[in-house]
Motif scaffolding. Structure first.
Motif, short mmCIF file in Angstrom:
data_model
loop_
_atom_site.label_atom_id
_atom_site.label_comp_id
_atom_site.label_asym_id
_atom_site.label_seq_id
_atom_site.Cartn_x
_atom_site.Cartn_y
_atom_site.Cartn_z
N TRP A 70 -82.34 -86.82 37.08
CA TRP A 70 -82.27 -87.43 35.73
C TRP A 70 -83.73 -87.52 35.04
CZ3 TRP A 70 -78.66 -88.30 32.46
CH2 TRP A 70 -77.25 -87.91 32.95
N LYS A 94 -83.22 -94.78 27.96
CA LYS A 94 -81.90 -95.78 27.41
C LYS A 94 -81.02 -94.41 26.51
CE LYS A 94 -85.11 -99.71 26.59
NZ LYS A 94 -85.46 -100.57 25.42
N SER A 96 -80.46 -91.38 27.29
CA SER A 96 -79.83 -90.56 28.21
C SER A 96 -78.70 -91.26 28.93
CB SER A 96 -80.73 -89.85 28.95
OG SER A 96 -81.62 -89.01 28.08
N LEU A 97 -79.25 -92.44 29.71
CA LEU A 97 -78.21 -93.25 30.46
C LEU A 97 -77.16 -93.79 29.56
CD1 LEU A 97 -80.55 -94.34 33.59
CD2 LEU A 97 -79.27 -92.18 33.05
N GLY A 98 -77.55 -94.74 28.69
CA GLY A 98 -76.75 -95.37 27.54
C GLY A 98 -75.81 -94.07 27.23
N SER A 99 -75.90 -92.95 26.78
CA SER A 99 -74.93 -92.03 26.28
C SER A 99 -74.14 -91.49 27.34
CB SER A 99 -75.68 -90.85 25.47
OG SER A 99 -76.65 -90.23 26.38
N THR A 101 -73.20 -93.55 29.80
CA THR A 101 -71.91 -94.29 29.89
C THR A 101 -70.98 -94.26 28.90
OG1 THR A 101 -73.52 -95.98 31.13
CG2 THR A 101 -71.32 -96.80 30.34
N GLU A 112 -71.22 -87.85 24.04
CA GLU A 112 -72.39 -88.14 24.22
C GLU A 112 -73.22 -87.76 22.93
OE1 GLU A 112 -76.24 -86.05 27.04
OE2 GLU A 112 -74.30 -85.19 26.88
N LYS A 116 -75.66 -90.36 21.32
CA LYS A 116 -77.10 -90.43 21.33
C LYS A 116 -77.66 -90.31 19.86
CE LYS A 116 -78.55 -87.63 25.31
NZ LYS A 116 -78.91 -86.42 25.83
N SER A 305 -74.53 -94.00 35.36
CA SER A 305 -73.96 -94.74 34.46
C SER A 305 -73.66 -96.28 34.46
CB SER A 305 -72.26 -94.04 34.18
OG SER A 305 -71.72 -94.40 35.46
N GLY A 308 -76.70 -97.06 33.19
CA GLY A 308 -76.69 -96.98 31.39
C GLY A 308 -75.91 -98.17 30.86
N SER A 309 -75.08 -98.78 31.58
CA SER A 309 -74.13 -99.78 31.11
C SER A 309 -74.93 -100.85 30.60
CB SER A 309 -73.02 -100.23 31.89
OG SER A 309 -73.57 -100.69 33.02
#
Length: 323
Positions: A70, A94, A96-99, A101, A112, A116, A305, A308-309
């Motif tokens: 990652w 933020k 990458s991982l937020g999108s 999730t 995604e 993003k 994920s 990312g939450s």
């Protein structure tokens, strides 16, 4: 529509949306683990415990591989965005991982793109969608190129009951149709949400070559990292196979699994089915294969994920959008 509502109502609905995304992600991950038709989670847990697969040292090493996987993806995204806007590695993380999730429940992680884009003001969003497309395309290109070599050697080494002549004809026809469609779209003024194909091609044409090279290089390194992780898990589960032969099967598996459209939460099912078929040819039992695929899914998608939450819950719209 939301802009016509009072500010406090907008804020409440936005918070509700974020909570719904996170709850939905947790629910589907739980459903996938507890109601897996391919691999019962209790059987999976018992199998791991009985065989004592994971020592603390092995767990740490696997988590390091996932983190590096990652890290490369986040670095790739940071570099792509830098074409028009400089962002920190923390911001890229933020996003990458937020999108990730937010895209759990969408076919082939298509959500995604929108997830993003929402991190940026409206004037940048079309560019963000196209940059995300470029990053994913580079990763897919890597999977296809290495996968074709892997599949070629797999077919040579382990002949299966497949009509390769018909399969080759199908691929040639598919390639011809794709090429013809591309040239037709290029000549006509076709638009996607108001943006013409010509403008899209012009956008990609003006991206400096160094960004393409950097993106493709990181995509190759990512591929090598998660494929080695799969190979390492094979050894942890007692499968005696050298790296070269393992990579032939792994590359073939990722190629075949990547060309099947699926909702992201069923991605592990698709990869599991393909992996079971390919590894059964080389003598690996179904339970071992499914356990490894599940571990890969947990390490590279579920855990990121979940992290990312946190970013989804903390996310705030850009100021120009809130007002």
């Amino acid at each position: 529509m939301l802009r016509a509502l009072p500010y406090k109502t907008n804020q409440f609905l936005f918070v509700l949306l974020k909570i719904s995304l996170v709850v939905g992600a947790f629910y589907f991950i739980n459903q996938k683990l507890t109601n897996n038709n391919q691999l019962d989670f209790e059987v999976f847990s018992e199998f791991l415990t009985k065989n004592r697969v994971f020592s603390l040292k092995n767990i740490i090493f696997l988590l390091l591989l996932s983190s590096f996987n990652w890290f490369l993806e986040i670095l790739k995204w940071q570099n792509l965005v830098s074409i028009f806007k400089i962002i920190s590695f923390k911001e890229a993380l933020k996003q990458s991982l937020g999108s990730l999730t937010a895209s759990l429940l969408t076919p082939n992680r298509i959500g995604e793109y929108g997830a993003k884009a929402i991190f940026f003001t409206s004037k940048f969003r079309n560019k963000i969608v196209l940059l995300n497309l470029l990053g994913n395309s580079m990763q897919m290109l890597t999977t296809i190129l290495l996968g074709v070599f892997g599949l070629y050697f797999f077919i040579s080494k382990y002949p299966a009951d497949i009509n390769y002549q018909k399969s080759l004809k199908f691929l040639v026809i598919l390639l011809f149709i794709s090429s013809a469609s591309f040239f037709v779209l290029k000549k006509k003024e076709v638009t996607i949400k108001g943006v013409s194909i010509e403008k899209v091609l012009r956008f990609f044409k003006h991206i400096p070559l160094k960004h393409y090279v950097f993106c493709f290089t990181l995509s190759i390194f990512r591929y090598l990292v998660f494929s080695f992780q799969f190979y390492f898990l094979l050894h942890l589960f007692g499968v005696e196979v050298d790296y070269k032969n393992a990579m032939i099967v792994i590359a073939s598996m990722y190629l075949l699994a990547s060309i099947v459209p699926s909702i992201f939460i069923f991605d592990v099912v698709i990869k599991g089915s393909v992996a079971v078929y390919l590894f059964s040819i080389v003598g690996v039992n179904e339970l071992t294969t499914l356990s490894i695929v599940t571990c890969m899914w947990l390490l590279n998608f579920v855990f990121p994920s979940l992290l990312g939450s946190v970013f989804v819950l903390k996310f705030k719209l850009p100021k120009s959008v809130e007002s």
